[in-house]
Design an enzyme around this catalytic site. Structure first.
Site, PDB file in Angstrom:
ATOM      1  N   SER A 187      20.882   2.775  -8.819  1.00  0.00           N
ATOM      2  CA  SER A 187      21.624   4.036  -8.887  1.00  0.00           C
ATOM      3  C   SER A 187      21.793   4.664  -7.505  1.00  0.00           C
ATOM      4  O   SER A 187      22.636   5.544  -7.317  1.00  0.00           O
ATOM      5  CB  SER A 187      20.925   5.022  -9.821  1.00  0.00           C
ATOM      6  N   CYS A 220      13.312  10.552 -11.086  1.00  0.00           N
ATOM      7  CA  CYS A 220      12.588   9.297 -11.323  1.00  0.00           C
ATOM      8  C   CYS A 220      13.534   8.117 -11.527  1.00  0.00           C
ATOM      9  O   CYS A 220      14.533   8.242 -12.233  1.00  0.00           O
ATOM     10  CB  CYS A 220      11.695   9.482 -12.538  1.00  0.00           C
ATOM     11  N   PRO A 221      13.280   6.952 -10.907  1.00  0.00           N
ATOM     12  CA  PRO A 221      12.171   6.636  -9.981  1.00  0.00           C
ATOM     13  C   PRO A 221      12.477   6.944  -8.526  1.00  0.00           C
ATOM     14  O   PRO A 221      11.632   6.725  -7.660  1.00  0.00           O
ATOM     15  CB  PRO A 221      12.006   5.126 -10.178  1.00  0.00           C
ATOM     16  N   GLY A 222      13.713   7.446  -8.237  1.00  0.00           N
ATOM     17  CA  GLY A 222      13.985   7.875  -6.873  1.00  0.00           C
ATOM     18  C   GLY A 222      15.191   7.240  -6.202  1.00  0.00           C
ATOM     19  O   GLY A 222      15.298   7.273  -4.978  1.00  0.00           O
ATOM     20  N   GLY A 223      16.104   6.679  -6.985  1.00  0.00           N
ATOM     21  CA  GLY A 223      17.284   6.054  -6.399  1.00  0.00           C
ATOM     22  C   GLY A 223      18.115   7.020  -5.564  1.00  0.00           C
ATOM     23  O   GLY A 223      18.566   6.690  -4.470  1.00  0.00           O
ATOM     24  N   ASP A 239      10.967  15.710 -12.081  1.00  0.00           N
ATOM     25  CA  ASP A 239      11.033  14.739 -13.172  1.00  0.00           C
ATOM     26  C   ASP A 239       9.638  14.561 -13.741  1.00  0.00           C
ATOM     27  O   ASP A 239       8.656  14.527 -12.998  1.00  0.00           O
ATOM     28  CB  ASP A 239      11.562  13.390 -12.671  1.00  0.00           C
ATOM     29  N   ASP A 259      10.572  19.998 -16.273  1.00  0.00           N
ATOM     30  CA  ASP A 259      11.881  19.819 -16.895  1.00  0.00           C
ATOM     31  C   ASP A 259      12.946  20.282 -15.907  1.00  0.00           C
ATOM     32  O   ASP A 259      12.895  21.411 -15.406  1.00  0.00           O
ATOM     33  CB  ASP A 259      11.943  20.651 -18.179  1.00  0.00           C
ATOM     34  N   ASP A 276      21.308  13.317 -11.565  1.00  0.00           N
ATOM     35  CA  ASP A 276      21.835  12.170 -12.322  1.00  0.00           C
ATOM     36  C   ASP A 276      21.106  12.082 -13.665  1.00  0.00           C
ATOM     37  O   ASP A 276      20.735  11.001 -14.109  1.00  0.00           O
ATOM     38  CB  ASP A 276      21.662  10.878 -11.510  1.00  0.00           C
ATOM     39  N   LYS A 305      27.836  12.389 -17.672  1.00  0.00           N
ATOM     40  CA  LYS A 305      27.900  11.221 -18.555  1.00  0.00           C
ATOM     41  C   LYS A 305      28.968  11.459 -19.617  1.00  0.00           C
ATOM     42  O   LYS A 305      28.938  12.468 -20.329  1.00  0.00           O
ATOM     43  CB  LYS A 305      26.541  10.988 -19.214  1.00  0.00           C
TER      44      LYS A 305
END
Length: 361
Positions: A187, A220-223, A239, A259, A276, A305
């Protein structure tokens, strides 16, 4: 002239078609759509051929969501002879003003990869032929029109041109990026492409540089965090999931296990907000508007989305929610939304407040 030829991601032809139909109708330039499912292109045929170039001039390409490129299609050639495809194309281009560059392309798709190889090989002799016939400048000139030849197959091609300052400068309108091995997820390419799409190199140097504070909601995970960190920013990652150890070890990341919809920054010193999160797009649009209006960030890049159907309708509704909130709060803004090459069932949006309509920010 035939109409406006647009490239898009295969499978998004209806969304691209709905968008160009809406834009053309607003400008009272009427026509009909030609496309094929999963073809990667849309052709808007104008009923009045004399209106084609005017339509291309009036539509702001940067504000199109689903189009990767916008071309004035002059002609479609069929049954091109294998022994000499160049001559019939030259007959079309000789009636056009001298171009500053030429792109030989084809729609994107796995099945068109061999055709793309052919396009690359075809470009060199075609470029030479254009120069010989005084249809192409000796040196590339981005201030001139660009000639486009889009092969649908080895015997069929659209011939046309794009207008300077109202087109993508990329071949096929695609940003080609290499995945960095140290990034925690693919991502990361979405945010990298977004920065390159929405900000010029000069704007990136001025507004996406080392030392800035940023927040990544749903990190998460940090892209996406990876792109901020590699630009030297200090990032607050929000996250409930775990962040990649490699990012935490940089000393530039603070992880808040909260959150993303409830998190509020302690200080108004954040330049970038990125997001994202996999959430309903209208909810995300409202959250992004809140961050901007409250002064919690200066700029934001985020994904919306989209559903499988009526994606253009959903996108316009979501963006209207966002802009209505900003305008009601009394702000002017800059906004761009694009279905990027590295996006899938989402669009990426960039918003920046410019000033307050009544009084300073």
């Amino acid at each position: 002239m035939l109409g406006i030829l647009l490239y898009c991601r295969p499978g998004f032809e209806n969304d691209c078609a709905n968008e160009i139909q809406a834009k053309a109708s607003e400008l009272e330039v009427f026509g009909y759509i030609k496309t094929l499912k999963n073809s990667g292109f849309v052709l808007y045929h104008c009923y009045d051929p004399s209106q084609v170039e005017s339509l291309a001039e009036q539509i702001n390409f940067a504000q199109l969501i689903f189009a990767r490129q916008m071309i004035v299609a002059v002609a479609m050639l069929e049954d091109l002879p294998a022994e000499d495809r160049i001559s019939p194309i030259l007959e079309i281009t000789r009636n056009l003003p001298m171009a500053g560059d030429v792109y030989v392309e084809c729609p994107e798709g796995d099945e068109t990869k061999p055709l793309l190889t052919f396009c690359r090989k075809f470009t060199v002799p075609f470029r030479q032929a254009l120069k010989k016939h005084n249809n192409l400048t000796n040196k590339e000139n981005p201030k001139r029109r660009r000639t486009h030849v889009c092969f649908m197959d080895y015997e069929t091609a659209y011939v046309g041109y794009s207008l300077p300052n109202n087109r993508s400068e990329l071949h096929m309108g695609i940003t080609r990026l290499r995945f960095p091995n140290e990034a925690p997820s693919r991502s990361t390419l979405k945010l990298d492409e977004a920065f390159q799409t929405f900000l010029s190199k000069e704007e990136q140097e001025a507004r996406a540089h080392s030392g800035l504070k940023a927040v990544d909601l749903g990190a998460c995970p940090g892209g996406w965090t990876y792109q901020l960190v590699r630009r030297g920013m200090f990032v607050s990652c929000v996250d409930n999931g775990a962040m990649a150890d490699s990012l935490m070890e940089t000393g530039q990341v603070t992880h808040y296990m909260e959150d993303g919809f409830k998190f509020e920054p302690e200080r108004k010193n954040i330049h970038w907000l990125v997001c994202d999160m996999i959430e309903k797009p209208k909810r995300v649009a409202k959250l992004m508007a809140k961050w901007l209006i409250e002064g919690w960030c200066k700029e934001t890049i985020f994904n919306l989305k989209l559903p499988m159907k009526q994606r253009y309708q959903e996108a316009t509704e979501d963006l209207k929610i966002l802009t209505d909130m900003i305008e009601e709060a009394g702000f002017n803004y800059e906004l761009q939304a694009k279905h990027l090459y590295h996006d899938r069932e989402e669009i990426t949006v960039h918003v920046r407040l410019t000033d307050k309509i009544y009084g300073p920010i």
